[in-house]
Design a protein around this motif. Structure first.
Motif, PDB file in Angstrom:
ATOM      1  N   ALA A  22      31.867  52.545  43.276  1.00  0.00           N
ATOM      2  CA  ALA A  22      31.797  51.627  44.413  1.00  0.00           C
ATOM      3  C   ALA A  22      33.102  51.664  45.202  1.00  0.00           C
ATOM      4  N   ARG A  23      34.208  51.882  44.491  1.00  0.00           N
ATOM      5  CA  ARG A  23      35.499  51.946  45.171  1.00  0.00           C
ATOM      6  C   ARG A  23      35.512  53.100  46.171  1.00  0.00           C
ATOM      7  N   ASP A  24      34.926  54.247  45.728  1.00  0.00           N
ATOM      8  CA  ASP A  24      34.908  55.411  46.607  1.00  0.00           C
ATOM      9  C   ASP A  24      34.150  55.133  47.900  1.00  0.00           C
ATOM     10  N   PHE A  25      33.166  54.241  47.825  1.00  0.00           N
ATOM     11  CA  PHE A  25      32.382  53.918  49.020  1.00  0.00           C
ATOM     12  C   PHE A  25      32.789  52.591  49.637  1.00  0.00           C
ATOM     13  N   LEU A  26      33.917  52.047  49.142  1.00  0.00           N
ATOM     14  CA  LEU A  26      34.435  50.782  49.644  1.00  0.00           C
ATOM     15  C   LEU A  26      33.428  49.643  49.558  1.00  0.00           C
ATOM     16  N   GLN A  27      32.584  49.701  48.498  1.00  0.00           N
ATOM     17  CA  GLN A  27      31.640  48.598  48.294  1.00  0.00           C
ATOM     18  C   GLN A  27      32.324  47.528  47.454  1.00  0.00           C
ATOM     19  N   THR A  28      33.090  46.658  48.111  1.00  0.00           N
ATOM     20  CA  THR A  28      33.857  45.658  47.346  1.00  0.00           C
ATOM     21  C   THR A  28      32.941  44.702  46.590  1.00  0.00           C
ATOM     22  N   ASP A  29      31.739  44.447  47.150  1.00  0.00           N
ATOM     23  CA  ASP A  29      30.839  43.523  46.438  1.00  0.00           C
ATOM     24  C   ASP A  29      30.412  44.092  45.092  1.00  0.00           C
ATOM     25  N   VAL A  30      30.120  45.391  45.038  1.00  0.00           N
ATOM     26  CA  VAL A  30      29.724  46.004  43.761  1.00  0.00           C
ATOM     27  C   VAL A  30      30.910  46.054  42.800  1.00  0.00           C
ATOM     28  N   MET A  31      32.108  46.355  43.354  1.00  0.00           N
ATOM     29  CA  MET A  31      33.305  46.353  42.493  1.00  0.00           C
ATOM     30  C   MET A  31      33.483  45.004  41.821  1.00  0.00           C
ATOM     31  N   LEU A  32      33.366  43.970  42.633  1.00  0.00           N
ATOM     32  CA  LEU A  32      33.536  42.617  42.097  1.00  0.00           C
ATOM     33  C   LEU A  32      32.454  42.281  41.076  1.00  0.00           C
ATOM     34  N   LEU A  33      31.248  42.761  41.369  1.00  0.00           N
ATOM     35  CA  LEU A  33      30.134  42.542  40.438  1.00  0.00           C
ATOM     36  C   LEU A  33      30.476  43.139  39.071  1.00  0.00           C
ATOM     37  N   GLY A  34      31.003  44.357  39.078  1.00  0.00           N
ATOM     38  CA  GLY A  34      31.364  45.016  37.818  1.00  0.00           C
ATOM     39  C   GLY A  34      32.412  44.224  37.057  1.00  0.00           C
ATOM     40  N   ILE A  35      33.421  43.758  37.796  1.00  0.00           N
ATOM     41  CA  ILE A  35      34.499  43.002  37.157  1.00  0.00           C
ATOM     42  C   ILE A  35      33.960  41.722  36.535  1.00  0.00           C
ATOM     43  N   LEU A  36      33.092  41.012  37.296  1.00  0.00           N
ATOM     44  CA  LEU A  36      32.528  39.765  36.786  1.00  0.00           C
ATOM     45  C   LEU A  36      31.619  40.019  35.582  1.00  0.00           C
ATOM     46  N   LEU A  37      30.927  41.158  35.605  1.00  0.00           N
ATOM     47  CA  LEU A  37      30.043  41.489  34.475  1.00  0.00           C
ATOM     48  C   LEU A  37      30.852  41.676  33.195  1.00  0.00           C
ATOM     49  N   TYR A  38      32.001  42.337  33.328  1.00  0.00           N
ATOM     50  CA  TYR A  38      32.867  42.495  32.154  1.00  0.00           C
ATOM     51  C   TYR A  38      33.258  41.138  31.609  1.00  0.00           C
ATOM     52  N   ALA A  39      33.632  40.227  32.506  1.00  0.00           N
ATOM     53  CA  ALA A  39      34.022  38.885  32.081  1.00  0.00           C
ATOM     54  C   ALA A  39      32.862  38.204  31.362  1.00  0.00           C
ATOM     55  N   LEU A  40      31.674  38.353  31.922  1.00  0.00           N
ATOM     56  CA  LEU A  40      30.488  37.712  31.359  1.00  0.00           C
ATOM     57  C   LEU A  40      30.166  38.270  29.975  1.00  0.00           C
ATOM     58  N   LEU A  41      30.235  39.601  29.858  1.00  0.00           N
ATOM     59  CA  LEU A  41      29.939  40.231  28.570  1.00  0.00           C
ATOM     60  C   LEU A  41      30.943  39.800  27.511  1.00  0.00           C
ATOM     61  N   GLY A  42      32.204  39.735  27.906  1.00  0.00           N
ATOM     62  CA  GLY A  42      33.244  39.309  26.970  1.00  0.00           C
ATOM     63  C   GLY A  42      32.992  37.896  26.499  1.00  0.00           C
ATOM     64  N   LYS A  43      32.634  37.036  27.444  1.00  0.00           N
ATOM     65  CA  LYS A  43      32.377  35.638  27.106  1.00  0.00           C
ATOM     66  C   LYS A  43      31.166  35.525  26.180  1.00  0.00           C
ATOM     67  N   LEU A  44      30.160  36.326  26.464  1.00  0.00           N
ATOM     68  CA  LEU A  44      28.938  36.311  25.659  1.00  0.00           C
ATOM     69  C   LEU A  44      29.233  36.714  24.209  1.00  0.00           C
ATOM     70  N   ALA A  45      30.032  37.776  24.075  1.00  0.00           N
ATOM     71  CA  ALA A  45      30.385  38.246  22.736  1.00  0.00           C
ATOM     72  C   ALA A  45      31.173  37.173  22.000  1.00  0.00           C
ATOM     73  N   ASP A  46      32.049  36.497  22.725  1.00  0.00           N
ATOM     74  CA  ASP A  46      32.850  35.446  22.117  1.00  0.00           C
ATOM     75  C   ASP A  46      31.961  34.299  21.660  1.00  0.00           C
ATOM     76  N   LEU A  47      30.999  33.929  22.490  1.00  0.00           N
ATOM     77  CA  LEU A  47      30.068  32.859  22.121  1.00  0.00           C
ATOM     78  C   LEU A  47      29.298  33.224  20.862  1.00  0.00           C
ATOM     79  N   MET A  48      28.918  34.504  20.790  1.00  0.00           N
ATOM     80  CA  MET A  48      28.161  34.957  19.630  1.00  0.00           C
ATOM     81  C   MET A  48      28.980  34.816  18.350  1.00  0.00           C
ATOM     82  N   THR A  49      30.250  35.203  18.408  1.00  0.00           N
ATOM     83  CA  THR A  49      31.070  35.076  17.198  1.00  0.00           C
ATOM     84  C   THR A  49      31.300  33.619  16.846  1.00  0.00           C
ATOM     85  N   ARG A  50      31.472  32.778  17.876  1.00  0.00           N
ATOM     86  CA  ARG A  50      31.648  31.353  17.599  1.00  0.00           C
ATOM     87  C   ARG A  50      30.430  30.792  16.886  1.00  0.00           C
TER      88      ARG A  50
END
Lengths: 260, 279
Positions: free
Chosen positions: B235-263
């Protein structure tokens, strides 16, 4: 074959003359840690259904002796026999140890903790349940050990020792961490259970009154040696206020105080 | 944590009328409290974007990020990348965690083995695993094994260390009790040692999960042809900032999900311990 002899029910309560057969024989057993003798050669015999109390100060070698009998440690010299069979290396399969802290597995329910000790084959659940009932905790089997009070945990540990159907129960200051009132309750419970089940036990304690209240014989240890022994021939359940009880207690206490 | 804070605050309240009313508000809104800040931030972000104070080239609005997510879901692109990333993370975690667990268990149980292996492993541990990337690319190329290798390496150490430590710090009294009651070696490990080491092992799991995502991001960003990291870099190559941000937020979400699972796992597996009992 011999076992059936021990299991024969005795109709009378109160003191029973010990049969000649020896359940446990400690023969000239010693233990040295490095250059220090924790235990000088010592001999000791125990009849079935007999309770022997070992009294002494800290470091007198009484716990060392108990660990040797339990098979958790190996003697430097001498040997230990159970029903005439020498103890092989490793844990004594006939003995169950009860510690100062209850040593319950906190991740198992109270009932599962007792179940852990019941021998395979028999109706384990029933045996565990009835042992819990006997210590008055039958209704708490499903709870976690950590929610119980110290006295209750010790009662579970006692139930576990009883449920194991071991020939010999080894008590290593089992009530040392309890408050005075709970301790008294537990001593009465142990006495009552003994009258019902007639187990043999070695009780290590520094509470002279406890020793005289529970044991058939009291031994005093000091510096790794046996320094005094006396039989306790009082009727059970024992009255602590009786003259003979108090005299005996004072006598043993005097021996403990005199030592070292 | 949040719960403990809430109840402590509730106990403090009730002294004056003002405090009582805040307590009522707390009880009503209790579970919502943690969401106040993120939601407020989202609203602020959206408002700033709509007002045109924040150019979409720099930071697209939350709504457009959501729209990008929807668009990519419809094309099937997002699910494929998401699945690929999750598969990678899970596989690396299982291999690395499994190795760490068994080696930790063995080293915790056997003193000779511990003496033989531990100091070497401690030495390797001090190398940040991401520093190995150039070497890893040289060894494995830029394909799948390289990424897996990095995750395995990253996950191995926290699980190994915490398992070995947990096993060695099981109360000796309990082991002695188990021996005295004639438990077999196998039963001793299964019923006494492992449950006793579990709190420590779960700390390792939680730590390792964090490392898994971190490694995944780096590995997928460097060289990949699928996964969320690839999607973001592409997405960076095509300057799609919305998709870039989506990817970053997805990482955050996945990390949080994994943390919830361990809790949740902690709450269940350690329910015997009042310190871990949550809901």
């Amino acid at each position: 074959m011999i076992t059936s002899l021990y299991c024969s029910p005795r109709a009378t309560t109160g003191r029973v003359a010990a049969p000649k057969t020896r359940l446990l024989a400690v023969e000239q057993v010693s233990r040295r840690f490095g250059s220090a003798w924790a235990l000088h050669p010592i001999s000791l015999e125990l009849a079935p259904a007999e309770i022997v109390a070992i009294v002494g100060r800290s470091g007198s070698g009484k716990s060392t002796l108990l660990r040797l009998v339990a098979g958790l440690d190996e003697p430097t010299s001498g040997r230990i026999l159970v029903e005439g069979e020498p103890l092989r290396a490793g844990v004594n399969p006939h003995a169950r140890l009860m510690f100062q802290d209850a040593a319950l597995l906190p991740w198992l329910s109270v009932l599962d903790n007792v179940l852990l000790a019941t021998p395979r084959g028999s109706d384990r659940a029933a045996a565990a349940k009835s042992a819990l009932d006997q210590v008055g905790l039958g209704a708490r089997g499903r709870e976690w050990p950590l929610v119980l009070s110290g006295g209750q945990r010790q009662r579970v540990a006692l139930a576990r020792a009883l449920a194991s159907a071991a020939k010999l129960i080894l008590l290593d200051e089992p009530l040392g961490a309890l408050d005075a009132l709970t301790r008294l309750e537990m001593q009465n419970l142990i006495e009552r259970l003994w009258i019902e089940r007639r187990f043999a036990a070695v009780l290590v304690t520094h509470d002279v009154e406890e020793a005289v209240a529970l044991a058939d014989r009291v031994l005093v240890m000091d510096g790794g040696s046996l320094v005094f022994k006396t039989a306790v021939t009082l009727d059970r359940p024992r009255k602590r206020t009786s003259r003979s009880f108090i005299e005996l207690k004072e006598n043993v206490l005097g021996q403990v105080m005199r030592s070292s | 944590m949040m719960r403990a804070f809430g109840s402590a605050a509730a106990e403090d309240a009730g002294k004056s009328g003002l405090q009582r009313s805040t307590r009522v508000a707390r009880v009503v809104a209790g579970p919502l409290v943690p969401w106040i800040l993120p939601v407020a931030l989202l609203i602020f972000w959206q408002a700033v974007s709509v007002l045109g104070w924040l150019p979409a080239r720099v930071l697209p609005s939350p709504v457009s990020v959501a729209a990008a997510g929807w668009r990519l879901t419809l094309t099937g692109e997002l699910p494929v990348h998401l699945l690929e990333s999750c598969r990678r993370a899970a596989l690396g975690f299982v291999i690395g965690g499994g190795l760490g667990f068994f080696l930790g268990l063995a080293n915790g149980l056997s003193r000779p083995l511990h003496r033989l292996l531990d100091s070497s492993l401690q030495m390797v541990r001090n190398v940040p695993h991401l520093a190995l990337i150039p070497l890893v690319i040289l060894w494995f190329g830029i394909g799948e094994p390289a990424k897996l290798f990095l995750i395995v390496l990253g996950v191995f150490f926290p699980i190994y260390l915490n398992t070995a430590h947990g096993v060695r710090s099981v109360e000796p009294r309990l082991v002695e009790m188990g021996r005295s009651y004639g438990l077999s070696k196998w039963d001793l490990v299964l019923k006494v040692v492992l449950p006793g080491a579990l709190p420590s092992i779960l700390v390792g799991v939680r730590y390792a999960l964090g490392i898994t995502w971190l490694t995944l991001i780096v590995a997928e960003t460097i060289a990949s042809d699928n996964g969320i990291g690839y999607m973001t870099m592409n997405a960076r190559d095509f300057l799609q900032t919305d998709v870039m941000l989506l990817g970053i937020l997805l990482y955050a979400l996945l990390g949080k999900l994994a943390d919830l699972m361990t809790r949740w796992m902690e709450g269940y597996l350690l329910r015997w311990n009042p310190a871990y009992r949550t809901a």
